[in-house]
Scaffold this motif. Structure first.
Motif, PDB file in Angstrom:
ATOM      1  N   ASN A 174      27.619  38.658  40.067  1.00 15.26           N
ATOM      2  CA  ASN A 174      27.518  38.397  41.071  1.00 15.26           C
ATOM      3  C   ASN A 174      29.022  37.868  42.007  1.00 15.26           C
ATOM      4  OD1 ASN A 174      24.218  39.264  41.745  1.00 15.26           O
ATOM      5  ND2 ASN A 174      24.120  37.570  39.457  1.00 15.26           N
ATOM      6  N   ARG A 175      28.476  37.587  42.871  1.00 18.74           N
ATOM      7  CA  ARG A 175      29.555  37.292  44.151  1.00 18.74           C
ATOM      8  C   ARG A 175      29.228  35.760  44.500  1.00 18.74           C
ATOM      9  NH1 ARG A 175      31.193  41.953  47.807  1.00 18.74           N
ATOM     10  NH2 ARG A 175      32.457  42.974  46.385  1.00 18.74           N
ATOM     11  N   ALA A 176      30.459  35.069  44.648  1.00 21.04           N
ATOM     12  CA  ALA A 176      29.898  33.068  44.966  1.00 21.04           C
ATOM     13  C   ALA A 176      28.775  33.041  46.012  1.00 21.04           C
ATOM     14  CB  ALA A 176      31.130  33.198  45.519  1.00 21.04           C
ATOM     15  N   GLU A 177      28.533  33.977  46.916  1.00 22.42           N
ATOM     16  CA  GLU A 177      27.469  33.838  47.642  1.00 22.42           C
ATOM     17  C   GLU A 177      25.671  33.492  46.610  1.00 22.42           C
ATOM     18  OE1 GLU A 177      28.484  36.979  48.240  1.00 22.42           O
ATOM     19  OE2 GLU A 177      28.449  37.608  49.944  1.00 22.42           O
ATOM     20  N   ARG A 232      32.001  35.921  39.404  1.00 28.38           N
ATOM     21  CA  ARG A 232      33.074  36.372  39.844  1.00 28.38           C
ATOM     22  C   ARG A 232      33.662  35.236  41.340  1.00 28.38           C
ATOM     23  NH1 ARG A 232      36.862  41.220  41.321  1.00 28.38           N
ATOM     24  NH2 ARG A 232      39.294  40.266  41.541  1.00 28.38           N
ATOM     25  N   TYR A 233      33.921  34.046  41.601  1.00 31.47           N
ATOM     26  CA  TYR A 233      34.073  33.697  42.338  1.00 31.47           C
ATOM     27  C   TYR A 233      35.707  34.942  43.652  1.00 31.47           C
ATOM     28  CZ  TYR A 233      33.578  29.647  45.642  1.00 31.47           C
ATOM     29  OH  TYR A 233      33.555  28.833  46.996  1.00 31.47           O
ATOM     30  N   ALA A 234      36.443  34.518  43.056  1.00 28.56           N
ATOM     31  CA  ALA A 234      37.743  35.187  44.079  1.00 28.56           C
ATOM     32  C   ALA A 234      38.296  35.247  42.749  1.00 28.56           C
ATOM     33  CB  ALA A 234      37.665  34.438  44.757  1.00 28.56           C
ATOM     34  N   GLY A 235      39.336  36.476  43.344  1.00 34.27           N
ATOM     35  CA  GLY A 235      40.653  36.514  42.340  1.00 34.27           C
ATOM     36  C   GLY A 235      40.725  37.243  41.353  1.00 34.27           C
TER      37      GLY A 235
END
Lengths: 123, 280
Positions: free
Chosen positions: B119-122, B184-187
């Motif tokens: 999942n992404r940060a949201e 995965r938060y970013a990069g």
């Protein structure tokens, strides 16, 4: 020369006639008597019946939703409940109704209640 | 969601509802009376009811609804919990739209990182807010891979992507379902919200860093990470939806701690455990 349509019909053509019988009787309003038992999968549901009785006989019937194997609701004439409490009347009607009804039917019931009273007064 | 969806009135017939559903190729119709949502009739209701019935006598009266502010994940949980296919969206009891399972899943798919499948940060933001609203204590672990830029520069971005995928698998292997939620938060940054008690959360952060160190990486690479951790519990109730800024604070604290850990060459730095106060 006469036209073809004026010629006598051929012997093989069937004779057609109408036999009209008329039977008149008074329409009951609403078209039910004292009680309706509404099957879970009947063609007409409790809301439709509620609308019908409230339009044709306002305030005279009560629609009671049921948790029952066959019936979804019972529509009861309020005046009957004055004679016999709902808690006593409903089980009787449901027991007898369940003997003859299916989920797909709406059963109309006529209920006659006779109250017998015997009282003694001092002379 | 679909705005101003097709609706039907309670006094219409089941046959009419079926015809509308067929004509518009939809599986359900919200039932609306005087602008208010009073039920929903689905293709299943139509199949199990006589065609003569009124919609009012065939519809489901207990409707699971959402507000326009409801998160996608919350809506997904409601759909799965109730085993339903569509959710009417209401505002002040009035229907403003409808969201279907397929629409929802398509939107959620956009919020899943295609490279790692995480999942992404949201998601982290939402999950953390949900736990806080439920009065649970949470901890946020923020993990940043060390010198990842060098991997990209020396081995190329394709190899860099493979390392990220691999790192996601390694980190996932130390998570426990229903307690730890990894994204995965970013990069090259990963983050976890966990329901573990704070001391346990610190151990998890250390396990994450250790798992990366102990992993057998391709090309004999050494991949390491630095983690920061921050935790908190809401001290008293506050209006719904205001937790997001608090969660952001926690993520920020954990992220700054991970940057410090990297700078000071420590595996894990604890930012602290905070009492989350009323907003404003």
């Amino acid at each position: 020369m006469p036209s073809k349509s004026l010629l006598p019909s051929s012997p093989s053509e069937p004779k057609r006639k109408a036999d009209v019988n008329i039977r008149l009787s008074e329409f009951e309003i609403p078209p039910m008597q004292d009680v309706l038992l509404v099957g879970k999968r009947a063609p007409i549901g409790p809301e439709a019946i509620r609308r019908m009785v409230s339009a044709l006989s306002p305030d005279q019937y009560e629609v009671i939703q049921l948790d029952h194997d066959i019936f979804e609701a019972v529509v009861l004439k309020k005046s009957l409940v004055k004679l016999l409490p709902k808690e006593k009347l409903l089980p009787l009607i449901l027991e007898e109704g369940a003997r003859i009804a299916t989920e797909k039917t709406v059963v109309k019931a006529q209920v006659n209640i006779e109250i017998q009273v015997s009282r003694v007064v001092d002379l | 969601m679909t705005r101003s969806p097709l609706t039907i009135g309670p006094g219409e017939s089941v046959e009419r509802a079926a015809a509308l559903m067929n004509q518009h190729r939809i599986g359900g119709l919200p039932v609306v009376e005087d602008g208010r949502l009073i039920g929903i009739i689905t293709s299943r209701d139509v199949r199990t009811s006589h065609f003569n019935r009124l919609v009012a006598d065939a519809m489901s009266k207990q409707v699971v609804v959402v507000s326009g502010e409801c998160s996608l994940w919350e809506a997904k949980e409601l759909l799965e919990q109730h085993g339903i296919e569509r959710l009417p969206v209401v505002k002040d009891g009035r229907l403003v739209g409808i969201v279907t399972k397929s629409q929802l899943y398509a939107e959620l798919g956009k919020r899943i990182d295609a490279l790692t499948g995480l999942n992404r940060a949201e998601f982290l933001q939402w999950k953390a807010s949900e736990f806080l609203q439920g009065g649970q204590e949470i901890a946020i672990i923020f993990l940043d891979l060390d010198d990842f830029g060098a991997i990209d520069k020396e081995l190329g971005h394709v190899m860099g992507d493979r390392i990220l995928q691999h790192a996601a698998q390694v980190l996932r292997s130390v998570m426990e379902d229903g307690i730890d939620y990894l994204c995965r938060y970013a990069g090259d940054e990963f983050a976890v919200v966990t329901l573990r008690p704070f001391e346990e959360a610190k151990k998890l952060a250390l396990r994450m860093v250790t798992a990366l160190i102990e992993e057998n990486w391709p090309h004999g690479l050494k991949v390491t990470g630095s983690a920061g951790i921050a935790g908190g519990r809401r001290s008293c109730s506050r209006p719904e939806g205001d937790e997001a800024c608090t969660v952001s604070d926690l993520i920020n604290m954990a992220s700054l701690a991970s940057a410090r850990a990297k700078k000071e060459k420590k595996a894990v730095i604890v930012a602290g455990r905070v009492e989350l106060k009323e907003a404003g």
